[in-house]
Design a protein around this motif. Structure first.
Motif, PDB file in Angstrom:
ATOM      1  N   ARG A  48       1.017  -1.178  -0.104  1.00 16.33           N
ATOM      2  CA  ARG A  48       0.110  -0.048  -0.007  1.00 16.33           C
ATOM      3  C   ARG A  48       0.850   1.174   0.018  1.00 16.33           C
ATOM      4  O   ARG A  48       0.394   2.331  -0.071  1.00 16.33           O
ATOM      5  N   ARG A  49       2.099   1.002   0.226  1.00 13.95           N
ATOM      6  CA  ARG A  49       3.012   2.287   0.417  1.00 13.95           C
ATOM      7  C   ARG A  49       2.760   3.361  -0.521  1.00 13.95           C
ATOM      8  O   ARG A  49       2.852   4.589  -0.319  1.00 13.95           O
ATOM      9  N   ASP A  50       2.511   2.835  -1.997  1.00 15.15           N
ATOM     10  CA  ASP A  50       2.641   4.032  -3.073  1.00 15.15           C
ATOM     11  C   ASP A  50       1.411   4.254  -3.541  1.00 15.15           C
ATOM     12  O   ASP A  50       1.320   4.866  -4.608  1.00 15.15           O
ATOM     13  N   LYS A  51       0.387   3.792  -2.760  1.00 13.67           N
ATOM     14  CA  LYS A  51      -1.097   4.147  -3.367  1.00 13.67           C
ATOM     15  C   LYS A  51      -1.495   5.282  -2.850  1.00 13.67           C
ATOM     16  O   LYS A  51      -0.966   6.019  -1.946  1.00 13.67           O
ATOM     17  N   GLU A  52      -2.566   6.037  -3.484  1.00 16.00           N
ATOM     18  CA  GLU A  52      -2.999   7.365  -3.412  1.00 16.00           C
ATOM     19  C   GLU A  52      -3.215   7.396  -1.984  1.00 16.00           C
ATOM     20  O   GLU A  52      -4.014   6.715  -1.302  1.00 16.00           O
ATOM     21  N   GLY A  53      -2.959   8.753  -1.378  1.00 15.00           N
ATOM     22  CA  GLY A  53      -3.295   9.176   0.000  1.00 15.00           C
ATOM     23  C   GLY A  53      -2.053   8.557   0.908  1.00 15.00           C
ATOM     24  O   GLY A  53      -1.477   9.244   1.711  1.00 15.00           O
ATOM     25  N   PHE A  54      -1.735   7.369   0.963  1.00 16.27           N
ATOM     26  CA  PHE A  54      -0.600   6.726   1.571  1.00 16.27           C
ATOM     27  C   PHE A  54       0.580   7.434   1.296  1.00 16.27           C
ATOM     28  O   PHE A  54       1.518   7.840   2.122  1.00 16.27           O
ATOM     29  N   ILE A  55       0.961   7.441  -0.034  1.00 16.29           N
ATOM     30  CA  ILE A  55       2.026   8.296  -0.694  1.00 16.29           C
ATOM     31  C   ILE A  55       2.298   9.571  -0.243  1.00 16.29           C
ATOM     32  O   ILE A  55       3.474  10.023  -0.163  1.00 16.29           O
ATOM     33  N   ASP A  56       1.045  10.391   0.223  1.00 15.09           N
ATOM     34  CA  ASP A  56       1.342  11.583   0.777  1.00 15.09           C
ATOM     35  C   ASP A  56       1.865  11.614   2.305  1.00 15.09           C
ATOM     36  O   ASP A  56       2.452  12.753   2.483  1.00 15.09           O
ATOM     37  N   TRP A  57       1.936  10.714   3.030  1.00 16.39           N
ATOM     38  CA  TRP A  57       2.362  10.536   4.386  1.00 16.39           C
ATOM     39  C   TRP A  57       3.254   9.222   4.629  1.00 16.39           C
ATOM     40  O   TRP A  57       2.947   8.356   5.149  1.00 16.39           O
ATOM     41  N   PRO A  58       4.441   9.404   3.910  1.00 10.76           N
ATOM     42  CA  PRO A  58       5.051   8.032   3.926  1.00 10.76           C
ATOM     43  C   PRO A  58       5.682   7.836   5.172  1.00 10.76           C
ATOM     44  O   PRO A  58       6.148   6.524   5.260  1.00 10.76           O
ATOM     45  N   ASP A  59       5.707   8.906   5.971  1.00  9.11           N
ATOM     46  CA  ASP A  59       6.140   8.656   7.531  1.00  9.11           C
ATOM     47  C   ASP A  59       5.122   8.267   8.374  1.00  9.11           C
ATOM     48  O   ASP A  59       5.345   8.234   9.745  1.00  9.11           O
ATOM     49  N   GLY A  60       3.781   7.662   7.857  1.00  4.21           N
ATOM     50  CA  GLY A  60       2.893   7.548   8.724  1.00  4.21           C
ATOM     51  C   GLY A  60       2.536   6.250   9.308  1.00  4.21           C
ATOM     52  O   GLY A  60       1.718   6.118   9.865  1.00  4.21           O
ATOM     53  N   TRP A  61       3.351   5.181   8.827  1.00  2.00           N
ATOM     54  CA  TRP A  61       3.039   3.848   9.079  1.00  2.00           C
ATOM     55  C   TRP A  61       3.540   3.325  10.490  1.00  2.00           C
ATOM     56  O   TRP A  61       4.606   3.744  10.729  1.00  2.00           O
ATOM     57  N   ARG A  62       2.972   2.795  11.133  1.00  2.78           N
ATOM     58  CA  ARG A  62       3.063   2.149  12.245  1.00  2.78           C
ATOM     59  C   ARG A  62       2.583   0.721  12.385  1.00  2.78           C
ATOM     60  O   ARG A  62       1.416   0.480  11.848  1.00  2.78           O
ATOM     61  N   ILE A  63       3.259  -0.310  12.952  1.00  2.00           N
ATOM     62  CA  ILE A  63       2.834  -1.624  13.225  1.00  2.00           C
ATOM     63  C   ILE A  63       3.187  -1.660  14.780  1.00  2.00           C
ATOM     64  O   ILE A  63       4.092  -1.595  15.150  1.00  2.00           O
ATOM     65  N   TRP A  64       2.090  -1.938  15.429  1.00  2.00           N
ATOM     66  CA  TRP A  64       1.863  -2.041  16.812  1.00  2.00           C
ATOM     67  C   TRP A  64       1.679  -3.441  17.234  1.00  2.00           C
ATOM     68  O   TRP A  64       0.737  -4.193  16.588  1.00  2.00           O
ATOM     69  N   ASP A  65       2.263  -3.920  18.153  1.00  4.55           N
ATOM     70  CA  ASP A  65       2.127  -5.344  18.660  1.00  4.55           C
ATOM     71  C   ASP A  65       1.218  -5.244  19.904  1.00  4.55           C
ATOM     72  O   ASP A  65       1.329  -4.152  20.708  1.00  4.55           O
ATOM     73  N   CYS A  66       0.218  -6.217  19.865  1.00  3.35           N
ATOM     74  CA  CYS A  66      -0.549  -6.249  21.199  1.00  3.35           C
ATOM     75  C   CYS A  66      -1.031  -7.690  21.428  1.00  3.35           C
ATOM     76  O   CYS A  66      -0.717  -8.561  20.603  1.00  3.35           O
ATOM     77  N   GLU A  67      -1.282  -7.904  22.621  1.00  5.55           N
ATOM     78  CA  GLU A  67      -1.587  -9.125  22.991  1.00  5.55           C
ATOM     79  C   GLU A  67      -3.120  -9.639  22.953  1.00  5.55           C
ATOM     80  O   GLU A  67      -4.032  -8.685  23.127  1.00  5.55           O
ATOM     81  N   LEU A  68      -3.437 -10.664  22.223  1.00  2.00           N
ATOM     82  CA  LEU A  68      -4.637 -11.021  22.005  1.00  2.00           C
ATOM     83  C   LEU A  68      -5.377 -11.333  23.403  1.00  2.00           C
ATOM     84  O   LEU A  68      -4.781 -11.890  24.204  1.00  2.00           O
ATOM     85  N   ASP A  69      -6.683 -11.057  23.447  1.00  2.00           N
ATOM     86  CA  ASP A  69      -7.502 -11.072  24.218  1.00  2.00           C
ATOM     87  C   ASP A  69      -7.156 -10.264  25.523  1.00  2.00           C
ATOM     88  O   ASP A  69      -7.565 -10.343  26.688  1.00  2.00           O
ATOM     89  N   GLU A  70      -6.351  -9.217  25.093  1.00  2.00           N
ATOM     90  CA  GLU A  70      -5.996  -8.372  26.145  1.00  2.00           C
ATOM     91  C   GLU A  70      -6.870  -6.934  26.147  1.00  2.00           C
ATOM     92  O   GLU A  70      -6.848  -6.152  25.136  1.00  2.00           O
ATOM     93  N   ALA A  71      -7.711  -6.521  27.120  1.00  2.00           N
ATOM     94  CA  ALA A  71      -8.559  -5.448  27.039  1.00  2.00           C
ATOM     95  C   ALA A  71      -8.114  -4.154  27.610  1.00  2.00           C
ATOM     96  O   ALA A  71      -7.208  -4.318  28.522  1.00  2.00           O
ATOM     97  N   GLY A  72      -8.382  -2.993  26.936  1.00  2.00           N
ATOM     98  CA  GLY A  72      -7.824  -1.788  27.846  1.00  2.00           C
ATOM     99  C   GLY A  72      -8.936  -0.882  28.106  1.00  2.00           C
ATOM    100  O   GLY A  72     -10.367  -1.283  28.132  1.00  2.00           O
ATOM    101  N   PHE A  73      -8.316   0.294  28.537  1.00  2.00           N
ATOM    102  CA  PHE A  73      -9.661   1.395  28.725  1.00  2.00           C
ATOM    103  C   PHE A  73     -10.367   0.932  30.010  1.00  2.00           C
ATOM    104  O   PHE A  73     -11.610   1.295  30.105  1.00  2.00           O
ATOM    105  N   GLU A  74      -9.771   0.430  31.090  1.00  2.00           N
ATOM    106  CA  GLU A  74     -10.709   0.144  32.115  1.00  2.00           C
ATOM    107  C   GLU A  74     -11.177   1.055  32.860  1.00  2.00           C
ATOM    108  O   GLU A  74     -12.280   0.745  33.411  1.00  2.00           O
ATOM    109  N   ASP A  75     -10.724   2.432  32.719  1.00  2.00           N
ATOM    110  CA  ASP A  75     -11.331   3.431  33.405  1.00  2.00           C
ATOM    111  C   ASP A  75     -12.308   4.385  32.486  1.00  2.00           C
ATOM    112  O   ASP A  75     -12.498   5.445  32.749  1.00  2.00           O
TER     113      ASP A  75
END
Length: 93
Positions: A48-75
């Protein structure tokens, strides 16, 4: 046994942005997908890197790791403390 999964996101971020200084509640972002391996997430990014819209923000990509079945926002919703009027609450993505 926990399982780690990988979320691929794209944000409208310019070059040289320090992730620790970003107000993530204020940044426009798209969740592209959820993947079982970092390699699959990277392959989706590369496709997707060179597709419309994405190519305008090349530094915007993030890959976040997370634990499956881990819920957030308890508060509750972040940033809504002390703002009873829905019109003044922060934008959620």
């Amino acid at each position: 046994m926990s399982m780690i999964v990988f979320e691929l996101w794209h944000y409208q971020l310019g070059p040289g942005v320090d992730d620790d200084e970003i107000d993530w509640d204020e940044v426009n972002g798209l969740r592209i997908g959820l993947f079982s391996t970092q390699e699959l997430a990277q392959a989706a990014l590369d496709a997707r890197r060179d597709k419309e819209g994405f190519i305008d923000w090349p530094d915007g990509w993030r890959i976040w790791d997370c634990e499956l079945d881990e819920a957030g926002f308890e508060d509750g919703f972040p940033g809504w403390e002390g703002t009873p009027d829905p019109a003044t609450r922060p934008k959620l993505h």
